[in-house]
Design a protein around this motif. Structure first.
Motif, PDB file in Angstrom:
ATOM      1  N   GLY A  59       0.813  -1.205   0.000  1.00 26.32           N
ATOM      2  CA  GLY A  59       0.000   0.000   0.000  1.00 26.32           C
ATOM      3  C   GLY A  59       0.849   1.259   0.000  1.00 26.32           C
ATOM      4  N   LEU A  60       1.906   1.259   0.828  1.00 24.45           N
ATOM      5  CA  LEU A  60       2.807   2.405   0.867  1.00 24.45           C
ATOM      6  C   LEU A  60       3.513   2.578  -0.462  1.00 24.45           C
ATOM      7  CD1 LEU A  60       4.270   4.662   2.377  1.00 24.45           C
ATOM      8  CD2 LEU A  60       5.882   2.948   3.241  1.00 24.45           C
ATOM      9  N   GLU A  61       3.972   1.464  -1.039  1.00 25.45           N
ATOM     10  CA  GLU A  61       4.637   1.525  -2.340  1.00 25.45           C
ATOM     11  C   GLU A  61       3.681   2.103  -3.387  1.00 25.45           C
ATOM     12  OE1 GLU A  61       7.648   0.951  -3.029  1.00 25.45           O
ATOM     13  OE2 GLU A  61       8.497  -0.424  -1.562  1.00 25.45           O
ATOM     14  N   HIS A  64       5.920  14.682   7.342  1.00 28.91           N
ATOM     15  CA  HIS A  64       6.132  15.478   6.131  1.00 28.91           C
ATOM     16  C   HIS A  64       4.878  15.491   5.269  1.00 28.91           C
ATOM     17  CE1 HIS A  64       7.498  16.123   1.920  1.00 28.91           C
ATOM     18  NE2 HIS A  64       8.209  17.064   2.494  1.00 28.91           N
ATOM     19  N   HIS A  65       4.190  14.344   5.206  1.00 31.67           N
ATOM     20  CA  HIS A  65       2.956  14.277   4.413  1.00 31.67           C
ATOM     21  C   HIS A  65       1.916  15.267   4.924  1.00 31.67           C
ATOM     22  CE1 HIS A  65      -0.725  12.802   2.565  1.00 31.67           C
ATOM     23  NE2 HIS A  65      -1.233  12.687   3.776  1.00 31.67           N
ATOM     24  N   PHE A  66       1.713  15.288   6.245  1.00 32.42           N
ATOM     25  CA  PHE A  66       0.671  16.153   6.807  1.00 32.42           C
ATOM     26  C   PHE A  66       1.076  17.628   6.771  1.00 32.42           C
ATOM     27  CE2 PHE A  66      -0.350  12.025   8.713  1.00 32.42           C
ATOM     28  CZ  PHE A  66      -1.690  11.938   8.356  1.00 32.42           C
ATOM     29  N   ALA A 102      -2.999   5.964   5.283  1.00 28.63           N
ATOM     30  CA  ALA A 102      -1.787   5.188   5.029  1.00 28.63           C
ATOM     31  C   ALA A 102      -0.585   5.791   5.741  1.00 28.63           C
ATOM     32  CB  ALA A 102      -1.524   5.103   3.527  1.00 28.63           C
ATOM     33  N   PHE A 103      -0.490   7.119   5.747  1.00 26.38           N
ATOM     34  CA  PHE A 103       0.647   7.759   6.390  1.00 26.38           C
ATOM     35  C   PHE A 103       0.531   7.734   7.916  1.00 26.38           C
ATOM     36  CE2 PHE A 103       1.320   9.373   2.116  1.00 26.38           C
ATOM     37  CZ  PHE A 103       2.696   9.259   2.009  1.00 26.38           C
ATOM     38  N   TRP A 155       2.666   4.941  12.791  1.00 26.33           N
ATOM     39  CA  TRP A 155       2.462   3.953  13.836  1.00 26.33           C
ATOM     40  C   TRP A 155       3.484   2.825  13.730  1.00 26.33           C
ATOM     41  CZ3 TRP A 155       1.299   3.324  18.448  1.00 26.33           C
ATOM     42  CH2 TRP A 155       0.866   2.101  18.989  1.00 26.33           C
ATOM     43  N   VAL A 156       3.822   2.427  12.515  1.00 27.04           N
ATOM     44  CA  VAL A 156       4.876   1.420  12.333  1.00 27.04           C
ATOM     45  C   VAL A 156       6.214   1.991  12.796  1.00 27.04           C
ATOM     46  CG1 VAL A 156       6.136   0.039  10.634  1.00 27.04           C
ATOM     47  CG2 VAL A 156       3.661   0.256  10.457  1.00 27.04           C
TER      48      VAL A 156
END
Length: 260
Positions: free
Chosen positions: A18-20, A88-90, A192-193, A198-199
């Motif tokens: 999903g991240l990819e 960075h995404h947010f 997803a981000f 969380w990971v």
């Protein structure tokens, strides 16, 4: 490999795919902009050469990092990297709100091989992002004991390798589908981000439990309590993001109908 371990490996690989996919969606747009000035028949060649170089780089880098992955500093960098990706995404999303979207500039007279070099460098940069994400996710998995490559378990390495290969395939062949999916359910990207962040927490726990750091008990990351908390929150994030995305999409359609 028992059922619980198989489920854990499957979940991590699914998250990585999903991240990819999300990374590939953005990367594919950049790739398209970089080669669009070339004749149609040369565009595919430029993308192919760049992608081939990225595959070689990623394959060699995976073997190199496998010998460093058990170093706690590498794990710490991986955790920080995942935190960076999420935040960075947010931050970027907030800055982009209300901003006018524009395309990256590409030199009009750039020749074929100059373009290939640019695509190559961009692909390698994307490969570094993808590879770091794959490593950060894979090292949190319980070792299988099948074999070892450097300091990493064979099962973990397979997940890393599959994630890298899948990332390249997605970037080249399936990015359009992910773009459409994100357009249909935009909230899924933020979800997803959140999962990525969380990971990152999970990898930070592994770092703090490393024998050379010893802030947490060495066996804490493998404890049933921690695993239950981790997977419960992850599933809640995924399920919540999906439900919210569907609700927002439904509300958006209703508003469009009302305005017509």
């Amino acid at each position: 490999m028992d059922a619980s371990m198989l489920l854990e490996y499957g979940w991590v690989l699914l998250i990585l795919v999903g991240l990819e996919g999300i990374l590939a969606a953005d990367n594919a747009v950049v790739m398209a902009v970089m080669v669009k000035h070339l004749p149609v028949e040369k565009r595919k060649k430029a993308l192919f050469y760049g992608l081939f170089g990225a595959f070689l780089f990623r394959f060699l880098a995976l073997f190199m990092i496998s010998f460093l992955v058990d170093v706690w500093q590498v794990q710490a960098i991986g955790a920080l990297y995942l935190f960076y990706v999420a935040t960075h995404h947010f931050i970027k999303k907030k800055k982009d709100e209300g901003a006018v979207e524009g395309e990256p500039a590409v030199a009009k007279g750039a020749g074929f091989w100059t373009t290939v070099v640019k695509v190559e460098l961009a692909d390698i940069a994307f490969a570094v992002d993808s590879m770091l994400a794959a490593v950060a996710l894979a090292v949190t998995l319980q070792p299988t004991g099948w074999f070892h490559i450097g300091g990493i378990d064979g099962g973990q390495f397979i997940v890393m390798f599959l994630g890298g290969v899948i990332g390249l395939v997605i970037m080249r062949f399936a990015a359009t589908w992910f773009v459409k999916l994100l357009e249909k359910y935009p909230t899924l990207e933020s979800t997803a981000f959140l999962i990525v962040g969380w990971v990152g927490v999970k990898l930070a726990v592994f770092t703090l439990a490393h024998p050379e750091v010893a802030i947490l008990d060495h066996h804490f990351p493998e404890s049933k309590g921690w695993k239950a908390v981790f997977w419960t929150i992850l599933i809640l994030l995924a399920a919540g993001g999906y439900v919210i995305s569907k609700m927002k999409a439904k509300n958006s359609k209703q508003k469009e109908v009302e305005t017509e």
